[in-house]
Scaffold this motif. Structure first.
Motif, short mmCIF file in Angstrom:
data_model
loop_
_atom_site.label_atom_id
_atom_site.label_comp_id
_atom_site.label_asym_id
_atom_site.label_seq_id
_atom_site.Cartn_x
_atom_site.Cartn_y
_atom_site.Cartn_z
N ARG A 123 0.85 -1.19 0.00
CA ARG A 123 0.00 0.00 0.00
C ARG A 123 0.89 1.24 0.00
O ARG A 123 2.01 1.23 0.52
CB ARG A 123 -0.90 0.01 1.24
CG ARG A 123 -1.92 1.16 1.23
CD ARG A 123 -2.66 1.28 2.54
NE ARG A 123 -3.56 2.44 2.53
CZ ARG A 123 -4.05 3.03 3.62
NH1 ARG A 123 -3.75 2.56 4.82
NH2 ARG A 123 -4.84 4.07 3.51
N GLU A 174 1.72 7.28 3.68
CA GLU A 174 0.71 8.21 4.18
C GLU A 174 0.52 9.35 3.18
O GLU A 174 1.48 9.98 2.73
CB GLU A 174 1.16 8.79 5.52
CG GLU A 174 0.17 9.78 6.12
CD GLU A 174 0.70 10.47 7.36
OE1 GLU A 174 0.28 10.09 8.46
OE2 GLU A 174 1.56 11.37 7.20
N ASN A 191 -4.99 10.88 3.91
CA ASN A 191 -4.98 10.10 5.15
C ASN A 191 -4.82 11.00 6.36
O ASN A 191 -5.39 10.74 7.42
CB ASN A 191 -3.82 9.09 5.14
CG ASN A 191 -3.94 8.05 4.05
OD1 ASN A 191 -2.93 7.67 3.44
ND2 ASN A 191 -5.14 7.57 3.77
N GLY A 201 4.87 10.12 4.70
CA GLY A 201 4.64 9.09 3.70
C GLY A 201 5.88 8.79 2.89
O GLY A 201 6.14 7.63 2.53
N THR A 251 5.28 6.68 -4.04
CA THR A 251 5.74 5.57 -3.18
C THR A 251 6.70 4.67 -3.95
O THR A 251 7.75 4.27 -3.41
CB THR A 251 4.52 4.76 -2.69
OG1 THR A 251 3.67 5.61 -1.92
CG2 THR A 251 4.96 3.56 -1.84
N ASN A 289 -0.30 2.14 6.04
CA ASN A 289 0.49 2.80 4.99
C ASN A 289 1.86 2.13 4.86
O ASN A 289 2.58 1.94 5.84
CB ASN A 289 0.67 4.29 5.31
CG ASN A 289 -0.62 5.06 5.20
OD1 ASN A 289 -1.10 5.63 6.17
ND2 ASN A 289 -1.21 5.07 4.01
#
Length: 287
Positions: free
Chosen positions: A17, A20, A24, A44, A83, A207
């Motif tokens: 996943r 953050e 969120n 994140g 990410t 996360n």
């Protein structure tokens, strides 16, 4: 397909996943920013870099081939692409076979710009209605996500079977799918043939949490090869679901249909074990 063709399966399929996101942290972000453009927070970004370090340790462990390789699939959303970029910092270019942006593993559609108070009421309604079947106004249900994830899985199997990923059989291949919480849970549901009731038990990924589906010694993928019973319980798997994962860790490929008594029992818990038992019961009823 030539008669001597043999499909070489990836050693692992890993679901991750995103880190953050601003949404969120503060749901008000969805009122002014389209969902697909919501960025990661600084936290994140840190989480994503940590996930890259964790994945490298998993993939390059003691039992792994030194010539391991990666192939990434990523949702087109800003937070998943960001990410992926941060995860990628943990690997060299020689380790990465390729990456593909895949729209079918995007987030569940909640509609367009979201009105905060209205979404609160809608999500409360979803809890009463059921997460899998409830469709957001102007958006999707988890059942809709299931349909497109099913289509993605068919393409994924074709890529593997036809070696479109250019996988050298001497290397351990790891497929990493950077996506979203609900989409990843639906992926697992489809893969492991979980029922809607079992899906409703599942907790969302944190996360940058990952789920490692690793090839067992008999050719089936299982969460139990890498993860502990305690982890799977925390994710919402029932004892029966965990037992199935442990069976898969050593099962021969394709043997699931011979082992699905627990699945049948979830629908037919009152059936006789044999035709003779049925005859005996009919005799008792008639007498």
């Amino acid at each position: 397909m030539p008669p001597d063709h043999k499909t070489i399966l990836p050693k692992r399929i890993i679901l991750v996943r995103h880190g953050e996101s601003q949404g969120n942290l503060d749901t008000a972000a969805y009122t002014t920013i389209p969902d697909h453009q919501i960025p990661l927070t600084p936290q994140g970004i840190i989480q994503a870099r940590g996930a890259g370090d964790h994945l490298r340790r998993v993939i390059s462990g003691d039992s792994c081939s030194p010539n391991w390789r990666l192939y990434f699939y990523v949702s087109p959303y800003v937070r998943t692409r960001s990410t992926l970029r941060e995860i990628g910092r943990s690997f060299s270019k020689k380790r990465i076979i390729g990456v593909r942006e895949e729209c079918r593993i995007r987030e569940q559609d909640f509609g367009n710009f979201q009105v905060q108070e209205r979404m609160k009421v809608i999500k409360e309604t979803r809890e009463r209605f059921g997460r899998f079947c409830y469709r957001f106004p102007e958006g999707e249900s988890a059942a809709d996500v299931f349909d497109r994830v099913s289509s993605f899985l068919e393409s994924l199997w074709r890529d593997i079977d036809m070696n479109r990923l250019h996988h050298d059989p001497s290397n351990d291949l790891n497929l990493i799918i950077v996506s979203h919480g609900l989409t990843s849970r639906v992926f697992l549901m489809k893969w492991f043939k979980w029922t809607v009731e079992q899906f409703e038990r599942l907790n969302n990924f944190g996360n940058c949490e990952c789920r490692v589906m690793q090839l067992g010694d008999g050719g089936e993928y299982s969460l139990a090869v890498h993860h502990t019973d305690e982890e799977m319980l925390e994710w919402g798997l029932s004892p029966g679901m965990i037992a199935d994962q442990k069976w898969r860790a050593h099962a021969n490929k394709g043997a699931w249909n011979d082992h699905c008594f627990w699945y049948l029992d979830s629908f037919f818990d009152n059936l006789a074990d044999s035709d003779d038992d049925n005859v005996d019961k009919e005799g008792e009823t008639n007498s």
